[in-house]
Write an enzyme that holds these catalytic residues in place. Sequence first.
Site, mmCIF file in Angstrom:
data_model
loop_
_atom_site.group_PDB
_atom_site.id
_atom_site.type_symbol
_atom_site.label_atom_id
_atom_site.label_comp_id
_atom_site.label_asym_id
_atom_site.label_seq_id
_atom_site.Cartn_x
_atom_site.Cartn_y
_atom_site.Cartn_z
ATOM 1 N N HIS A 1 -8.335 1.299 -4.090
ATOM 2 C CA HIS A 1 -9.300 1.011 -3.022
ATOM 3 C C HIS A 1 -9.998 2.315 -2.660
ATOM 4 O O HIS A 1 -9.403 3.175 -2.018
ATOM 5 C CB HIS A 1 -8.522 0.417 -1.838
ATOM 6 C CG HIS A 1 -9.344 0.141 -0.623
ATOM 7 N ND1 HIS A 1 -8.775 -0.136 0.605
ATOM 8 C CD2 HIS A 1 -10.693 0.096 -0.431
ATOM 9 C CE1 HIS A 1 -9.737 -0.346 1.489
ATOM 10 N NE2 HIS A 1 -10.904 -0.189 0.898
ATOM 11 N N PHE A 21 -6.909 4.271 8.263
ATOM 12 C CA PHE A 21 -5.532 4.536 8.681
ATOM 13 C C PHE A 21 -4.654 3.313 8.421
ATOM 14 O O PHE A 21 -5.119 2.181 8.550
ATOM 15 C CB PHE A 21 -5.477 4.871 10.183
ATOM 16 C CG PHE A 21 -6.342 6.045 10.545
ATOM 17 C CD1 PHE A 21 -5.860 7.346 10.422
ATOM 18 C CD2 PHE A 21 -7.657 5.846 10.960
ATOM 19 C CE1 PHE A 21 -6.680 8.434 10.729
ATOM 20 C CE2 PHE A 21 -8.484 6.932 11.266
ATOM 21 C CZ PHE A 21 -7.992 8.226 11.147
ATOM 22 N N HIS A 79 -1.144 -1.046 -4.281
ATOM 23 C CA HIS A 79 -2.440 -0.764 -3.653
ATOM 24 C C HIS A 79 -2.530 0.738 -3.365
ATOM 25 O O HIS A 79 -1.651 1.305 -2.704
ATOM 26 C CB HIS A 79 -2.549 -1.586 -2.365
ATOM 27 C CG HIS A 79 -3.882 -1.532 -1.702
ATOM 28 N ND1 HIS A 79 -4.957 -2.311 -2.095
ATOM 29 C CD2 HIS A 79 -4.325 -0.796 -0.651
ATOM 30 C CE1 HIS A 79 -5.992 -2.060 -1.319
ATOM 31 N NE2 HIS A 79 -5.644 -1.132 -0.427
ATOM 32 N N SER A 115 0.845 -1.201 0.000
ATOM 33 C CA SER A 115 0.000 0.000 0.000
ATOM 34 C C SER A 115 0.876 1.247 0.000
ATOM 35 O O SER A 115 1.631 1.498 0.947
ATOM 36 C CB SER A 115 -0.908 0.015 1.229
ATOM 37 O OG SER A 115 -1.499 1.298 1.327
ATOM 38 N N GLY A 118 1.090 -2.342 4.086
ATOM 39 C CA GLY A 118 1.545 -0.954 4.033
ATOM 40 C C GLY A 118 2.726 -0.738 4.931
ATOM 41 O O GLY A 118 3.891 -0.807 4.513
ATOM 42 N N SER A 119 2.451 -0.505 6.221
ATOM 43 C CA SER A 119 3.543 -0.168 7.130
ATOM 44 C C SER A 119 4.555 -1.304 7.270
ATOM 45 O O SER A 119 5.749 -1.046 7.412
ATOM 46 C CB SER A 119 2.997 0.256 8.492
ATOM 47 O OG SER A 119 1.927 -0.547 8.865
ATOM 48 N N GLY A 148 -3.042 -4.427 8.628
ATOM 49 C CA GLY A 148 -2.320 -5.109 9.705
ATOM 50 C C GLY A 148 -1.640 -6.398 9.286
ATOM 51 O O GLY A 148 -1.329 -7.244 10.130
ATOM 52 N N ASP A 152 -4.758 3.679 -1.780
ATOM 53 C CA ASP A 152 -5.842 3.929 -0.826
ATOM 54 C C ASP A 152 -6.377 5.351 -0.960
ATOM 55 O O ASP A 152 -5.687 6.317 -0.625
ATOM 56 C CB ASP A 152 -5.323 3.724 0.603
ATOM 57 C CG ASP A 152 -5.175 2.255 0.957
ATOM 58 O OD1 ASP A 152 -6.150 1.504 0.743
ATOM 59 O OD2 ASP A 152 -4.101 1.865 1.451
HETATM 60 C C1 DX5 Z 1 -6.620 1.091 5.578
HETATM 61 C C2 DX5 Z 1 -6.110 0.903 4.178
HETATM 62 C C3 DX5 Z 1 -5.007 -0.098 4.095
HETATM 63 C C4 DX5 Z 1 -3.758 0.345 4.792
HETATM 64 C C5 DX5 Z 1 -2.925 -0.857 5.094
HETATM 65 O O1 DX5 Z 1 -7.679 1.959 5.559
HETATM 66 O O2 DX5 Z 1 -7.137 0.450 3.320
HETATM 67 O O3 DX5 Z 1 -4.721 -0.431 2.741
HETATM 68 O O4 DX5 Z 1 -3.008 1.260 4.059
HETATM 69 O O5 DX5 Z 1 -1.865 -0.441 5.888
HETATM 70 P P1 DX5 Z 1 -1.204 -1.364 6.971
HETATM 71 O O6 DX5 Z 1 -0.630 -2.543 6.226
HETATM 72 O O7 DX5 Z 1 -0.178 -0.485 7.587
HETATM 73 O O8 DX5 Z 1 -2.287 -1.795 7.923
HETATM 74 ZN ZN ZN Z 2 -6.640 -0.404 1.282
#
Ligand code: DX5
Ligand code: ZN
Length: 219
Positions: free
Chosen positions: A66, A143, A33, A8, A197-198, A177, A35
Amino acid sequence: MSPLIAPSILAADFANLQKEVEMLNTSQADFIHVDIMDGVFVPNISFGIPVTQAIKRHAKKPLDVHLMIVEPDRYLEAFKDAGADIISVHYEACPHLHRTLQVIKSLGVKAGVAINPHTSIDFLRDVIQDIDLVCMMSVNPGFGGQKFIENTYSKISRLKDLVLANGANTKIEIDGGVNIQNAPKLITAGADVLVAGSFVFNSPNPVNTIKELKSIPIV
Ligand code: DX5
Ligand code: ZN
């Protein structure tokens, strides 16, 4: 077989977006991805169409967009034009989901449906044949960096059963997550695509982290 990995871009360094996209190009990532948050459907604002276009200019991987926005129908064409290869709308934002899915497909883009953690997979039963990808939220959208919700595992298994029972080609994507600890269990439960993402962008070597996720076998 290996899972599809969709880092992401929300967790990337926005001041170096080109560099971050080029890093993903060299990695084993399958999708990027993207967002999109409107501050209404979710309590946060990310970015919109011009940034998506900018990502597309450098991306060599398909954009998995998304949409965490109300009234997504108003923007489907704009996101297609901005470079989306997959567009996921939220079930909770679409009173006429079947119609929305048909519109997305008519644009020549893969059609995805995102569902919040509290939304039952049973609501997808009658449209499962029309869905290319279910983006199952494993956190409440809005988030990055949130804690994974454990109920997701059983939800994936139930969705997998629904997909198989209907002979559908729907891919199951898990969003929120995801890390190297829960990824094997998600894949065992039936996940096809992992958004991260993170876990990817905050790691010392994102290319390697993507490789680690990608190398989890699907048995
Ligand atoms: C949350 C987003 C996710 C997010 C995932 O609202 O849709 O795509 O960026 O980030 P992590 O992997 O850090 O949870
Ligand atoms: Zn997403």
